[in-house]
Design a protein around this motif. Structure first.
Motif, PDB file in Angstrom:
ATOM      1  N   SER A 118       7.325  -2.975  -3.042  1.00  0.00           N
ATOM      2  CA  SER A 118       6.972  -3.622  -2.123  1.00  0.00           C
ATOM      3  C   SER A 118       7.114  -3.010  -0.392  1.00  0.00           C
ATOM      4  O   SER A 118       7.105  -3.666  -0.147  1.00  0.00           O
ATOM      5  CB  SER A 118       9.048  -4.164  -2.177  1.00  0.00           C
ATOM      6  OG  SER A 118       8.462  -5.044  -3.340  1.00  0.00           O
ATOM      7  N   SER A 168       1.852   0.523   1.140  1.00  0.00           N
ATOM      8  CA  SER A 168       1.554   0.533   2.757  1.00  0.00           C
ATOM      9  C   SER A 168       1.348  -0.710   2.914  1.00  0.00           C
ATOM     10  O   SER A 168       1.122  -0.761   4.048  1.00  0.00           O
ATOM     11  CB  SER A 168       0.673   2.169   3.913  1.00  0.00           C
ATOM     12  OG  SER A 168       0.006   2.580   2.400  1.00  0.00           O
ATOM     13  N   SER A 169       0.214  -0.709   1.742  1.00  0.00           N
ATOM     14  CA  SER A 169      -0.246  -1.891   2.216  1.00  0.00           C
ATOM     15  C   SER A 169       0.059  -2.975   2.164  1.00  0.00           C
ATOM     16  O   SER A 169      -0.397  -4.535   1.977  1.00  0.00           O
ATOM     17  CB  SER A 169      -1.894  -2.052   1.060  1.00  0.00           C
ATOM     18  OG  SER A 169      -1.131  -1.869  -0.531  1.00  0.00           O
ATOM     19  N   ALA A 170       1.760  -2.852   1.936  1.00  0.00           N
ATOM     20  CA  ALA A 170       2.229  -4.092   0.809  1.00  0.00           C
ATOM     21  C   ALA A 170       2.296  -5.174   2.161  1.00  0.00           C
ATOM     22  O   ALA A 170       2.431  -6.557   2.218  1.00  0.00           O
ATOM     23  CB  ALA A 170       3.826  -4.288   0.608  1.00  0.00           C
ATOM     24  N   GLY A 171       2.712  -4.613   3.535  1.00  0.00           N
ATOM     25  CA  GLY A 171       3.131  -5.200   4.468  1.00  0.00           C
ATOM     26  C   GLY A 171       3.927  -5.564   5.270  1.00  0.00           C
ATOM     27  O   GLY A 171       4.697  -6.526   5.395  1.00  0.00           O
ATOM     28  N   LEU A 172       5.044  -5.221   4.556  1.00  0.00           N
ATOM     29  CA  LEU A 172       6.337  -5.663   4.855  1.00  0.00           C
ATOM     30  C   LEU A 172       7.866  -5.138   5.107  1.00  0.00           C
ATOM     31  O   LEU A 172       8.636  -5.434   5.466  1.00  0.00           O
ATOM     32  CB  LEU A 172       7.033  -5.479   3.063  1.00  0.00           C
ATOM     33  CG  LEU A 172       6.656  -7.247   1.819  1.00  0.00           C
ATOM     34  CD1 LEU A 172       6.894  -6.748   0.864  1.00  0.00           C
ATOM     35  CD2 LEU A 172       6.971  -8.276   2.524  1.00  0.00           C
ATOM     36  N   ALA A 207       7.749  -2.752   8.712  1.00  0.00           N
ATOM     37  CA  ALA A 207       7.634  -2.564   9.923  1.00  0.00           C
ATOM     38  C   ALA A 207       6.797  -0.741  10.406  1.00  0.00           C
ATOM     39  O   ALA A 207       6.341  -0.903  11.812  1.00  0.00           O
ATOM     40  CB  ALA A 207       8.812  -2.307  11.285  1.00  0.00           C
ATOM     41  N   GLN A 221       4.490   7.647   0.321  1.00  0.00           N
ATOM     42  CA  GLN A 221       4.416   6.334   0.138  1.00  0.00           C
ATOM     43  C   GLN A 221       2.937   5.815   0.461  1.00  0.00           C
ATOM     44  O   GLN A 221       2.303   6.912   1.146  1.00  0.00           O
ATOM     45  CB  GLN A 221       4.835   5.838   1.603  1.00  0.00           C
ATOM     46  CG  GLN A 221       4.988   3.974   1.232  1.00  0.00           C
ATOM     47  CD  GLN A 221       5.530   3.338   2.925  1.00  0.00           C
ATOM     48  OE1 GLN A 221       6.528   4.863   4.019  1.00  0.00           O
ATOM     49  NE2 GLN A 221       5.800   2.520   2.884  1.00  0.00           N
ATOM     50  N   PRO A 252      -0.465   3.042  -0.452  1.00  0.00           N
ATOM     51  CA  PRO A 252      -0.974   2.086  -0.620  1.00  0.00           C
ATOM     52  C   PRO A 252       0.009   0.931  -1.502  1.00  0.00           C
ATOM     53  O   PRO A 252       0.650   0.257  -1.058  1.00  0.00           O
ATOM     54  CB  PRO A 252      -1.959   2.045  -0.820  1.00  0.00           C
ATOM     55  CG  PRO A 252      -2.885   3.113  -0.061  1.00  0.00           C
ATOM     56  CD  PRO A 252      -1.722   4.239  -0.735  1.00  0.00           C
TER      57      PRO A 252
END
Length: 100
Positions: A48, A51-55, A57, A76, A78
């Motif tokens: 979750s 870095s590619s999860a987009g969750l 900010a 961290q 992707p």
């Protein structure tokens, strides 16, 4: 033979080392509770927080293990937040990471 009932809300699936549950503290920190206690020195990945999860900010600045004073090795990536557990865990019953 009576059929075994699954408790309400439970999936009946086995708990794995990649299963986490989360809560947010008053200071905005996220607490990630490992559903299966990892082995000392093991790497765990929290998908979750990749870095590619987009969750999130912003990138994660700090990860600590509750009950431990050891500095954690983590990154961290992707595919997830990869944490290397210390050689000695504070508990063999429950493990929680504080993500700031």
């Amino acid at each position: 033979m009576p059929r075994r009932r699954t408790p309400p809300g439970a999936s009946g699936l086995p708990i794995r080392s990649k299963d986490f549950r989360f809560t947010v503290g008053k200071d905005g920190s996220i607490y990630a509770f490992a559903m299966a206690v990892p082995k000392p020195g093991a790497q765990v990945t929290i998908a979750s927080f990749g870095s590619s999860a987009g969750l999130l900010a912003a990138p994660i600045p700090l990860v600590t293990l509750l009950g431990s004073k050891e500095k954690l090795l983590w990154s961290q990536k992707p595919e997830g937040l990869v944490i290397t557990c210390p050689s000695q865990l504070p508990s063999d019953i429950a493990v929680a990471f504080k993500i700031q």
